[in-house]
Design a protein around this motif. Structure first.
Motif, PDB file in Angstrom:
ATOM      1  N   HIS A 189       0.837  -1.204   0.000  1.00  0.00           N
ATOM      2  CA  HIS A 189       0.000   0.000   0.000  1.00  0.00           C
ATOM      3  C   HIS A 189       0.872   1.255   0.000  1.00  0.00           C
ATOM      4  O   HIS A 189       0.608   2.216  -0.743  1.00  0.00           O
ATOM      5  N   GLN A 190       1.937   1.248   0.798  1.00  0.00           N
ATOM      6  CA  GLN A 190       2.828   2.402   0.878  1.00  0.00           C
ATOM      7  C   GLN A 190       3.588   2.622  -0.438  1.00  0.00           C
ATOM      8  O   GLN A 190       3.780   3.770  -0.870  1.00  0.00           O
ATOM      9  N   GLU A 191       3.983   1.511  -1.076  1.00  0.00           N
ATOM     10  CA  GLU A 191       4.691   1.640  -2.353  1.00  0.00           C
ATOM     11  C   GLU A 191       3.766   2.179  -3.438  1.00  0.00           C
ATOM     12  O   GLU A 191       4.182   2.957  -4.306  1.00  0.00           O
ATOM     13  N   ILE A 192       2.504   1.789  -3.408  1.00  0.00           N
ATOM     14  CA  ILE A 192       1.525   2.315  -4.369  1.00  0.00           C
ATOM     15  C   ILE A 192       1.330   3.811  -4.140  1.00  0.00           C
ATOM     16  O   ILE A 192       1.307   4.614  -5.091  1.00  0.00           O
ATOM     17  N   GLN A 193       1.207   4.213  -2.875  1.00  0.00           N
ATOM     18  CA  GLN A 193       1.061   5.636  -2.563  1.00  0.00           C
ATOM     19  C   GLN A 193       2.294   6.425  -3.011  1.00  0.00           C
ATOM     20  O   GLN A 193       2.175   7.552  -3.488  1.00  0.00           O
ATOM     21  N   LYS A 194       3.473   5.820  -2.859  1.00  0.00           N
ATOM     22  CA  LYS A 194       4.705   6.486  -3.275  1.00  0.00           C
ATOM     23  C   LYS A 194       4.686   6.758  -4.782  1.00  0.00           C
ATOM     24  O   LYS A 194       5.101   7.836  -5.233  1.00  0.00           O
ATOM     25  N   LEU A 195       4.197   5.801  -5.569  1.00  0.00           N
ATOM     26  CA  LEU A 195       4.094   6.023  -7.017  1.00  0.00           C
ATOM     27  C   LEU A 195       3.159   7.188  -7.319  1.00  0.00           C
ATOM     28  O   LEU A 195       3.380   7.934  -8.271  1.00  0.00           O
ATOM     29  N   GLY A 196       2.115   7.340  -6.495  1.00  0.00           N
ATOM     30  CA  GLY A 196       1.196   8.460  -6.682  1.00  0.00           C
ATOM     31  C   GLY A 196       1.848   9.801  -6.401  1.00  0.00           C
ATOM     32  O   GLY A 196       1.460  10.822  -6.987  1.00  0.00           O
ATOM     33  N   LEU A 197       2.826   9.807  -5.503  1.00  0.00           N
ATOM     34  CA  LEU A 197       3.547  11.044  -5.194  1.00  0.00           C
ATOM     35  C   LEU A 197       4.625  11.348  -6.228  1.00  0.00           C
ATOM     36  O   LEU A 197       4.893  12.508  -6.551  1.00  0.00           O
TER      37      LEU A 197
END
Length: 351
Positions: A189-197
């Motif tokens: 989940h955190q890695e997916i959010q990082k891609l969004g940033l």
């Protein structure tokens, strides 16, 4: 009433139940489900919240019961949350939970939220859980298995306006992503959010995902066993490397592999004695995912193959305990890899 996690959102849109039970071993999904229930409750005027964590056999349940029966001067609706990390409320807790379930029926001033770990069948048929289930909604939160992970990642990316390329390249990207985060959904989940940033909405390339996503996978010996029996050789090698790096005990990994080999031999012997495969599996307590894997392997495995595997497991048992044997690697993890790949060949032949 039992509902699947995927149904929770639509259930909340139709209206609030007086009581919710969340049970499962996936912290991220349980937290998200609890947040969704709290948000829906706040929108309906449940402005106060009390939280209790049941720790130990001497927990004071009277405080929980009192909270459920009282209201603040400043709010006419409240949420009472009860976390039971062990999944075992004890004798007093069992009585208290049944009282809470009874009090919840038709109660529109107090919403009760009970959070539990994964429960076994006996617990789910016990008196206190049955009472909670009957008074509201029980949501079983299952882990996201490796085969489901690429699609889960794609759905999460889509929710933040991103996607991988179409076709084979996109599937390769999702498989790479899944390999990096397997067994660690919170990190996924955190890695997916990082891609969004890092990147704007739209299509993500293989290079962008490869550069951004860290290797945060976590493995356990039981998933290793499924991968071995499924003949997933590359995944088996990756999991063994990960388990060794995480400091897992070699003796535990050997136990998991040897237990499968012994079970395959027992079931095959029962089949040779005339028992049907389904009966032999039941008698040896093989069910679930492993039942399906055994059903594929056993009709194709012969007695000589299983005897050689059993002998190999015996030899590797000595190696992980410090013995040196000819024709085998001296290092325990190298010996475990050879044993795992020998067993995985049976799974590959059955695919």
């Amino acid at each position: 009433m039992q509902v699947a996690l995927a149904q929770l959102s639509s259930q909340l849109q139709r209206g609030l139940a007086p009581l919710y039970v969340l049970h499962g071993d996936e912290p991220l999904l349980q937290q998200e489900a609890a947040d969704a229930i709290r948000a829906a409750a706040r929108a309906q005027g449940y402005t106060e919240r009390s939280s209790f964590t049941v720790a130990g056999a001497h927990f004071d349940w009277s405080a929980v019961l009192a909270a459920g029966g009282s209201l603040s001067l400043f709010a006419d609706r409240q949420i009472v949350e009860i976390r039971i990390p062990s999944g075992k409320p004890g004798k007093d807790g069992s009585v208290a939970l049944q009282q809470l379930a009874e009090a919840a029926r038709g109660n529109d001033s107090t919403l009760t939220l009970v959070q539990l770990p994964r429960l076994d069948k006996a617990t789910k048929t016990g008196g206190w859980f049955t009472a909670l289930d009957g008074a509201g909604l029980a949501v079983q939160i299952d882990p996201v298995e490796r085969a489901q992970l690429p699609q889960w990642i794609a759905q999460r990316l889509a929710a933040q306006g991103q996607r991988v390329a179409a076709g084979e390249e996109g599937q390769r990207t999702l498989q790479f992503f899944a390999d990096r985060v397997e067994g660690n959904l919170l990190a996924a989940h955190q890695e997916i959010q990082k891609l969004g940033l890092l990147h704007p909405p739209g299509e993500l390339s293989w290079a962008q995902v490869e550069a951004a996503v860290l290797n945060v996978a976590r493995y356990d010996v039981f998933k290793l066993s499924e991968a071995v029996l499924g003949g997933q050789v590359l995944r088996v090698q990756r999991m063994l490397d990960g388990l060794e790096a995480e400091g897992e005990a070699a003796v535990l990994v050997h136990w998991a592999l040897a237990e499968d080999i012994r079970a395959l031999k027992r079931v095959k012997d029962a089949m040779n004695a005339g028992k049907p495969l389904p009966m032999a599996l039941r008698e040896n307590r093989v069910w679930g995912v492993k039942e399906r894997l055994y059903e594929r392997i056993l009709p194709r495995a012969n007695d000589a193959q299983l005897a050689r595997l059993l002998q190999a497991a015996h030899q590797v048992d000595g190696i992980v305990k410090g013995l040196k044997l000819p024709d085998w690697p001296a290092q325990p993890w190298q010996a475990l890899q050879r044993l795992a790949l020998q067993l995985a060949r049976l799974g590959m032949a059955a695919r």
